[in-house]
Design an enzyme around this catalytic site. Structure first.
Site, PDB file in Angstrom:
ATOM      1  CG  HIS A 511      -1.732   1.239   1.371  1.00  0.00           C
ATOM      2  ND1 HIS A 511      -3.053   1.307   1.031  1.00  0.00           N
ATOM      3  CD2 HIS A 511      -1.402   2.480   1.806  1.00  0.00           C
ATOM      4  CE1 HIS A 511      -3.504   2.529   1.246  1.00  0.00           C
ATOM      5  NE2 HIS A 511      -2.521   3.264   1.725  1.00  0.00           N
ATOM      6  CD  GLU A 512       1.472   3.724   3.677  1.00  0.00           C
ATOM      7  OE1 GLU A 512       1.719   4.771   3.049  1.00  0.00           O
ATOM      8  OE2 GLU A 512       0.412   3.546   4.307  1.00  0.00           O
ATOM      9  CG  HIS A 515       0.484   6.411  -0.712  1.00  0.00           C
ATOM     10  ND1 HIS A 515      -0.597   7.061  -1.252  1.00  0.00           N
ATOM     11  CD2 HIS A 515       0.016   5.798   0.402  1.00  0.00           C
ATOM     12  CE1 HIS A 515      -1.672   6.859  -0.496  1.00  0.00           C
ATOM     13  NE2 HIS A 515      -1.320   6.092   0.516  1.00  0.00           N
ATOM     14  CG  HIS A 518       0.494   8.983  -7.056  1.00  0.00           C
ATOM     15  ND1 HIS A 518      -0.552   9.450  -6.290  1.00  0.00           N
ATOM     16  CD2 HIS A 518       0.296   9.488  -8.294  1.00  0.00           C
ATOM     17  CE1 HIS A 518      -1.344  10.186  -7.048  1.00  0.00           C
ATOM     18  NE2 HIS A 518      -0.851  10.229  -8.269  1.00  0.00           N
TER      19      HIS A 518
END
Ligand SMILES: [Zn+2]
Length: 727
Positions: A511-512, A515, A518
Site C-alpha cells: 500500500h505505502e 503512494h 505515485h
C-alpha cells in the site's frame, strides 16, 4: 485484514495544507538570481538548511542536522518566502502567467526543504525539543499561509490572469495551474472583506494550535495507554517472540514485567492471539478510553472546540458546514455525494458483518463460552473461524513473510515487472535513525529515477499507522527528482531475530509503496501539480491499487519463501491466503464506514450548533447512520481520530472507501487486459501515475479506464455483494 492505511502524502506541505504548492519551489526571488536567504543572528551558512543539500538528489543532510537547526531555518524560510511573494504582488509590470503564477511556483525553496525534513522527523522520530518547535511554529505557519492566500494585491494579479486564461495560449498543465491556483485562493478566503480576512486569520491560527495540541496530547495518551502487567499469564496465547518483545518494551520503559504499546487504531494487534478474555478486555479498554481520562491528555475539549471553530470558518467562507467547504475541490464535490455513496454501502457491509458475527458466536457457543461476542472478542474468534475455514494462522504463515524478502522480492519485484524499475540499496545517504534504509531507484532505461527511504519498525516516538511522504518533490521547473519515504509501525523483532510479519503487514508495505510510486513516477512541470498532490479522494487510489499485487500469484510466489529454508509457501496454503482475502470484510468495511461517518457528522455541524459533548455526539452519530453495531466499533474513536483532527483528512475519511472503488475498478481493467504486463504497467504509469494533478482527476481516470468508476468490482472483491462469497 486491514483495508485502510494511514497516509500523509506530501506531509512536507501538509502543515500549510492547501497552500502546499506555494512553499514548493525556487530560491530565486523575482528579479534576482540565486538570492541566498538572509543571514540573521541565529541563521547563517553554518545551518545545514541554509543552502540546498549538496548530497545526491538533494537528500536531507541528516548527519549534519541538529534539533536546534530547524526552528531558525523555518523562521528564515517563511521570512524569505514572504519577501519573494510580496515582490510578485508589488511587481509594477502587468500580471502575466510567468511573472505571477510561475514566479509563485519558484518561491519558498528554503521553507520547503526545512519543512520536508522537519515533518519527516517529527512524524517518525520526534522528541520534546522538536515537539516544542512544532507547537511554536504551527500558528506561525498557518499565518504564513494566510499571508500568501489572503494577500489582496497578489490575488488581484492571479484573478486578472484567471480571467484572461482562454486567450493566453497556455499548454494544458499551465492552464490547469492557473485555474487551480485561482480556486485555491478563493477557497482560502481571498474574496472576503478585509475585516473578515482578519477574522479568518485568527480562526486559522486557533485551529492550527488546537490541532497541534490534539496531536501532542494523543501521542502522550497513546504512550501512557500501553498495557502493563507483571502477570505473564495475562499474555497467554502470544508467541514467545511477542512476549520477548513485550518484556523488552518494559525494559526500555524501565518498568517491571511486560508492556504492550497501543497502536493508533481501536483494535489492537495482540487481541487476535490473547486467550485471556480479561486481558483482551483490558487492552481494548486502554485503547478505547486512551484520551478520556480527564487528565492533561484528554482530547475531548480540544476536538469539540475544533469542530466548533471549523464550522465558524465555513460560515465565514459562505458554506453551510465545514464539510461543504472542504469537499468543494474534491472528486466527490459535495458532502451529500459522499454521504450518498457511503449510505448505499452500509446495508451490505453491516449485513455481512452480522453474518460474520453469527459465525463467531457459533465458535464461542461451541466452546461453551457463555457470553455474547464483544468487540474485544472479535479478532480472537474471527481468527479461529479463519483457521477453521481456511486452515491458516499467522504463526504458520509469518515464517514465509520475512520483511526484507517481502520488500525486495515482493514490493520491489512487482514494480520491476509492471514498470521496469530497479533498486539498489545505498549506505552513503545519511538517515535520521539507524533503522531507516535508503534505496536508489532506476528507470527501465537505467537512468536515475528517485531515492526511496523506508522506516518500518514501531518506536514510541513515532506517530501510529503507516504513511508516505517526500523529502524532495519532483518538478521539471525546479529540476528536482523525487526523494520519497515510507514509514510504518511493524513490530521490531528482538535482537538477532528475523522480522517476520503478518500478511496484513505485507499488504501495508504494498500500500505505502503504491503512494511511493505515485511520487516517484511524477512527471510534472510545476510542483503544485506534481506527484501525490492530488485530491484526498484520489490520493489513496494508487496505494490501494498497488495492494492487489500482493496476492497476484507470480508476485506472491516470488516473495513468500520460508526464511530459514527458502522453500516457497506450500501451494495450498498460498491458495487459502488468497481465498481468505474476502474474510472479515463485513467487519472491515463497517469499522471504516463508522469512522468515516463520524468524521462527516462532526464536520456537517451547523455553525450555530453549540459545543458538543464528544461521547454523546459520537453515540448519536453512529445511531443516525445505522452504524451503532456493538461488536464493530469505529476504526477510530473521535477522541483519537488523528486523521481528521490533525492530519488533513477532516471531512475526508470517506476518501478511503471512495478510492477503494477506484482501486478495485482499476484492477478490474488489468484483469480484462491480460493482467500483469509491462505494456499495461507503462500505460497506467503514463496516463495516471505520472500525471499528478495536472488534469481533472475524474477525466484522467475515465481516459485511462474508458469509463467512469463504479462500485461493482469493489463489492465483489470485498465479498460484499448481496449474495457474496462467505466461504
Ligand atoms: Zn494510504
Amino acid at each position: 485484514m486491514e483495508m485502510m492505511r494511514f497516509t500523509r502524502p506530501r506531509t512536507a506541505r501538509m502543515m500549510v495544507s492547501f497552500m502546499s504548492n506555494l512553499i514548493a519551489a525556487g530560491t530565486m526571488a523575482v528579479g534576482s538570481v540565486n538570492a541566498a536567504p538572509p543571514a540573521t543572528a541565529d541563521f547563517g551558512p553554518s545551518n545545514p538548511f541554509y543552502s540546498p543539500s549538496a548530497l545526491p538528489f538533494e537528500a536531507p543532510p541528516f548527519d549534519r542536522i541538529k534539533d536546534e537547526d530547524y526552528q531558525p531555518a523555518i523562521e528564515a524560510g517563511m521570512a524569505q518566502q514572504q519577501v519573494e511573494i510580496q515582490a510578485i504582488a508589488d511587481n509594477p509590470a502587468a500580471p502575466t502567467f510567468d511573472n505571477t503564477i510561475v514566479a509563485m511556483e519558484k518561491t519558498g525553496l528554503l521553507v520547503d526543504r526545512v519543512m520536508a525534513a522537519f515533518n519527516g522527523v517529527t512524524g517518525a522520530n520526534t522528541n520534546p525539543t522538536l515537539q516544542n518547535v512544532e507547537t511554536v511554529e504551527a500558528p506561525k505557519l498557518a499565518a504564513h499561509q494566510d499571508f500568501i492566500y489572503l494577500n489582496t494585491k497578489l490575488f488581484a494579479r492571479v484573478a486578472a490572469i484567471y480571467k484572461q486564461r482562454a486567450t493566453l495560449k497556455l499548454d494544458a498543465e499551465s492552464l490547469r495551474l492557473v485555474e487551480y491556483t485561482y480556486d485555491q485562493f478563493v477557497h482560502a478566503g481571498a474574496n472576503l472583506s478585509e475585516a473578515d480576512k482578519t477574522k479568518l486569520k485568527k480562526l486559522n491560527e486557533e485551529i492550527s494550535s488546537l490541532s497541534n495540541a490534539f496531536n501532542n496530547k494523543l501521542l502522550a495518551a497513546t504512550k501512557d495507554g500501553a498495557y502493563v502487567t507483571t502477570d505473564k499469564g495475562a499474555l497467554a496465547g502470544l508467541s514467545e517472540s511477542r512476549i520477548a518483545a513485550a518484556a523488552q518494551a518494559a525494559k526500555d520503559r524501565k518498568v517491571e514485567g511486560f508492556v504492550i504499546p497501543l497502536q493508533n487504531t481501536t483494535q489492537q494487534p495482540d487481541l487476535v492471539s490473547l486467550s485471556n478474555r480479561a486481558a483482551r478486555q483490558a487492552i481494548f479498554e486502554h485503547s478505547w478510553n486512551r484520551a478520556e481520562f480527564g487528565d492533561a491528555n484528554d482530547t475531548r475539549d480540544t476536538i469539540a472546540q475544533l469542530a466548533h471553530l471549523r464550522a465558524q470558518k465555513a460560515k465565514l467562507l459562505g458554506f453551510p458546514s465545514f464539510a461543504a467547504w472542504k469537499l468543494e475541490d474534491q472528486m466527490a464535490k459535495t458532502p451529500e455525494a459522499a454521504l450518498k455513496f457511503m449510505d448505499a454501502i452500509v446495508p451490505a457491509a453491516t449485513a455481512k458483518a452480522a453474518r460474520e458475527a453469527g459465525d463467531i458466536q457459533a465458535v464461542v457457543d461451541a466452546q461453551k463460552g457463555g457470553f455474547r461476542v464483544q468487540a474485544y472478542d472479535w479478532n480472537f474468534y474471527a481468527e479461529q473461524v479463519r483457521k477453521t475455514r481456511y486452515n491458516i494462522d499467522d504463526a504458520q504463515v509469518k515464517p514465509y513473510f520475512e520483511l526484507d524478502s517481502v520488500l525486495q522480492n515482493g514490493v520491489f519485484y512487482a514494480a520491476t515487472q509492471l514498470y521496469g524499475i530497479t533498486f539498489k540499496e545505498r549506505h552513503d545517504i545519511p538517515v535520521y535513525q539507524p533503522d531507516v534504509r535508503v534505496f536508489e531507484v532506476f528507470d527501465a532505461d537505467g537512468k536515475h529515477l528517485a531515492l526511496f527511504y523506508c522506516d518500518y519498525f514501531k518506536r514510541d516516538n513515532k506517530n501510529g499507522g503507516a504513511w508516505m511522504s517526500e523529502f524532495v518533490g519532483q518538478s521539471r521547473l525546479r529540476g528536482t527528482s523525487p526523494v520519497v519515504y515510507n514509514v510504518a509501525n511493524l513490530p521490531k523483532p528482538a535482537a538477532g531475530e528475523p522480522a517476520l510479519i503478518t500478511f496484513t503487514d505485507v499488504v501495508t508495505m504494498f500500500h505505502e509503496f503504491g503512494h511511493a510510486l505515485h511520487g516517484m513516477f511524477s512527471n510534472a512541470e510545476y510542483p503544485t501539480l506534481a506527484g501525490t498532490a492530488t485530491a484526498r479522494d484520489f490520493v489513496e487510489f494508487p496505494s490501494q491499487f498497488n495492494e492487489h499485487w500482493a496476492t497476484y500469484p507470480a508476485i506472491f510466489a516470488h516473495y513468500a519463501k520460508h526464511y530459514k529454508t527458502g522453500e516457497p509457501m506450500p501451494e495450498d496454503l498460498a491458495a487459502r491466503i488468497g481465498k481468505a482475502q474476502a474474510f472479515n470484510k463485513g467487519y472491515g468495511m463497517t469499522e471504516i464506514l463508522a469512522a468515516a461517518e463520524l468524521d462527516m457528522q462532526w464536520h456537517f455541524l451547523s455553525p450555530t450548533a453549540p459545543l458538543q459533548k464528544p461521547d454523546e455526539f459520537e453515540q448519536q452519530a453512529l445511531e443516525k447512520t445505522h452504524l451503532n453495531v456493538s461488536y464493530v466499533p469505529p476504526r477510530y474513536r473521535s477522541t483519537y481520530f488523528s486523521h481528521i483532527w490533525q492530519s488533513g483528512y477532516s471531512a475526508g475519511y470517506y476518501a478511503y472507501i471512495w478510492t477503494q472503488m477506484l482501486a478495485d475498478d482499476a484492477y478490474q481493467w488489468f484483469d480484462e487486459h491480460g493482467q500483469l504486463t509491462r505494456a499495461n504497467g507503462d500505460r497506467f504509469r503514463q496516463m495516471v501515475l505520472s500525471r499528478g494533478n495536472t488534469e481533472d482527476l475524474a477525466k484522467m481516470y475515465e481516459n485511462w479506464r474508458g469509463a467512469p468508476p463504479n462500485t461493482k468490482a469493489m463489492l465483489k472483491h470485498r465479498g460484499l455483494e448481496e449474495s457474496g462469497p462467505d466461504k
